[in-house]
Design an enzyme around this catalytic site. Structure first.
Site, mmCIF file in Angstrom:
data_model
loop_
_atom_site.group_PDB
_atom_site.id
_atom_site.type_symbol
_atom_site.label_atom_id
_atom_site.label_comp_id
_atom_site.label_asym_id
_atom_site.label_seq_id
_atom_site.Cartn_x
_atom_site.Cartn_y
_atom_site.Cartn_z
ATOM 1 N N LYS A 26 43.913 44.487 50.677
ATOM 2 C CA LYS A 26 43.546 43.656 51.459
ATOM 3 C C LYS A 26 43.514 44.000 52.739
ATOM 4 C CE LYS A 26 43.369 39.312 49.311
ATOM 5 N NZ LYS A 26 44.066 38.801 48.059
ATOM 6 N N ASP A 78 52.837 43.790 43.156
ATOM 7 C CA ASP A 78 51.524 43.497 43.530
ATOM 8 C C ASP A 78 51.641 43.089 45.261
ATOM 9 O OD1 ASP A 78 49.119 42.581 44.173
ATOM 10 O OD2 ASP A 78 49.002 41.626 42.472
ATOM 11 N N PHE A 128 48.648 35.754 40.695
ATOM 12 C CA PHE A 128 47.560 36.198 40.658
ATOM 13 C C PHE A 128 47.364 37.717 41.088
ATOM 14 C CE2 PHE A 128 43.595 37.229 43.179
ATOM 15 C CZ PHE A 128 42.634 36.584 42.169
HETATM 16 C C1 LIG Z 1 43.687 39.460 46.463
HETATM 17 C C2 LIG Z 1 44.727 39.607 45.405
HETATM 18 C C3 LIG Z 1 44.280 40.458 44.576
HETATM 19 C C4 LIG Z 1 42.672 40.759 44.197
HETATM 20 O O1 LIG Z 1 42.260 41.688 45.176
HETATM 21 P P1 LIG Z 1 40.535 42.124 45.159
HETATM 22 O O2 LIG Z 1 40.425 42.779 46.010
HETATM 23 O O3 LIG Z 1 40.123 40.543 45.429
HETATM 24 O O4 LIG Z 1 40.399 42.406 43.728
HETATM 25 C C5 LIG Z 1 45.462 40.787 43.607
HETATM 26 N N1 LIG Z 1 46.521 40.506 43.803
HETATM 27 C C6 LIG Z 1 46.715 39.733 44.692
HETATM 28 C C7 LIG Z 1 48.246 39.635 45.170
HETATM 29 C C8 LIG Z 1 45.811 39.098 45.746
HETATM 30 O O5 LIG Z 1 46.289 38.433 46.952
#
Ligand SMILES: *Cc1c(COP(=O)(O)O)cnc(C)c1O
Length: 396
Positions: free
Chosen positions: A245, A216, A129
């Site tokens: 986050k 990521d 994701f």
């Molecule tokens: C939440 C998340 C995203 C997206 O972040 P947003 O601030 O909602 O755009 C991307 N990568 C990972 C691993 C995430 O947990």
């Protein structure tokens, strides 16, 4: 709420919160909840943390926004602190996780073009994701996120997570791969961890083939797994590192970082953001990072996480329905042998905020400031709830 003015993007639970303090939230009726999810790994310092409140209020009353047309000393200071803790050379501030990953994807493509690749490809993983923008939903390995939004963005190749042989085969058969984008732990994909052999193997393959290794850490970063960044459990560095986050404890801010040659790829005109790294956002980031460091919250996350895993194991270890316990630090998954989304509503009634991901994995992401007794309470109540639910024959 049929007359809501909001678009129908979320299936919301029937509760609204009025205030919060530490790991506790209070709803509009006055009922208290133990927060086991931190707004999805965002409020690592819990709710209404004095250091964050102070930074926000102080800076809001002084200067909120100027523009990246000008020098921003707070952004310099936040960038200094973040790159120091993350082991990176440079940072670009943006406003979300998806945006941070967009920045990484652009770096990967720039790197490819510099190597003379006409159509550089980025290798991404199954069940990944990476966000909801067009490029990041394409990078995401979940058809539900993509369906209806075709045509997808070109330039991505997918391969199996934790399968180093599959990656080797792809790199042997094609010359147009520029970068690999991967999560150290798949947060949305069910708390699956990359093995050390896989990640270290990817690092070696990226060195051999001159690819950028791009992690990521939007969810795993900022202390969540017991290190500032999950990769710091190993003895190598990625070329590119994204986060968001936990970085702003609820203030929307993201960052794409890089080290070595990758840190020199972006030149004037390549990338930008109106809001990225405002004096306000930067002041908050600085307060969050200084608090993580001062209060040893990485160590706390590691210690409490282990305590919670052991306690969950004690409660549920004997059950056939328990498939596995997953995750690291305060990013924990309880994988059951059946779909268990129902538990979210039951936990809510019981005053616990939890989440279920990938259908059958109960996900816990409590604030890093959670105490031992609060962690025990969360585990004990949740495990009782799970046991009761497993023992109740399905209605209808
Ligand atoms: C939440 C998340 C995203 C997206 O972040 P947003 O601030 O909602 O755009 C991307 N990568 C990972 C691993 C995430 O947990």
């Amino acid at each position: 709420m049929a007359d809501s003015a909001l678009m129908h993007t979320y299936g919301r639970l029937p509760v609204a919160f009025a205030s919060g303090k530490g790991v506790w939230l209070t709803d509009t009726e006055g009922k208290q909840y133990l927060d086991g999810i931190s707004g999805i790994a965002v409020c690592g310092l819990g709710h209404a943390h004095p250091a964050v409140t102070e930074a926000l209020c102080q800076q809001a009353g002084t200067l909120v926004h100027t523009s990246n047309l000008y020098q921003i000393p707070h952004q310099e200071a936040a960038g200094q602190k973040l790159t120091q803790l993350a082991g990176m050379d440079r940072v670009f501030f943006c406003n979300s996780g998806a945006e941070a990953n967009e920045g990484a994807i652009k770096l990967g493509r720039l790197h490819g073009h510099q190597k003379g690749i006409d159509k550089p490809q980025i290798l991404v993983m199954e069940n990944a994701f990476h966000g909801r923008t067009l490029a990041t939903l394409t990078a995401t390995g979940n058809r539900k996120v993509q369906a209806g939004f075709e045509p997808l963005v070109s330039g991505f190749i997918r391969c199996a997570y934790n399968d180093l042989e599959a990656v080797k085969n792809i790199l042997q058969s094609r010359q147009d791969v520029a970068a690999i984008l991967v999560e150290p732990i798949q947060g949305e994909g069910g708390l699956q961890s990359a093995s050390e052999e896989f990640l270290t193997g990817l690092r070696q393959l990226c060195d051999e083939h001159q690819l950028l290794l791009m992690l990521d850490e939007v969810q795993t970063g900022n202390g969540r797994t017991g290190h500032y960044f999950a990769y710091q459990a190993y003895d190598w560095k990625p070329d590119v590192l994204t986060t968001a986050k936990g970085l702003g404890n609820g203030f929307p801010i993201g960052a794409v970082m890089a080290q070595g040659q990758a840190a020199e790829l972006f030149q004037p005109g390549h990338h930008g953001s109106t809001y990225g790294g405002t004096p306000l956002g930067s002041a908050v980031v600085k307060a969050v990072l200084e608090t993580l460091e001062r209060d040893n919250l990485c160590q706390q996350a590691a210690r409490i996480g282990e305590r919670m895993q052991a306690r969950i194991q004690k409660h549920l270890g004997g059950l056939d329905a328990l498939v596995s316990l997953r995750g690291r630090g305060l990013m924990l998954g309880i994988e059951l042998d059946r779909p268990c989304a129902e538990l979210v509503g039951l936990a809510l009634e019981a005053g616990l905020l939890i989440n279920v991901t990938a259908g059958s994995v109960v996900r816990l992401l409590p604030p890093l400031i959670i105490s031992e007794s609060e962690a025990d309470q969360l585990v004990d109540q949740l495990c009782e709830l799970i046991k009761d639910w497993l023992n109740t024959p399905p209605t209808s």
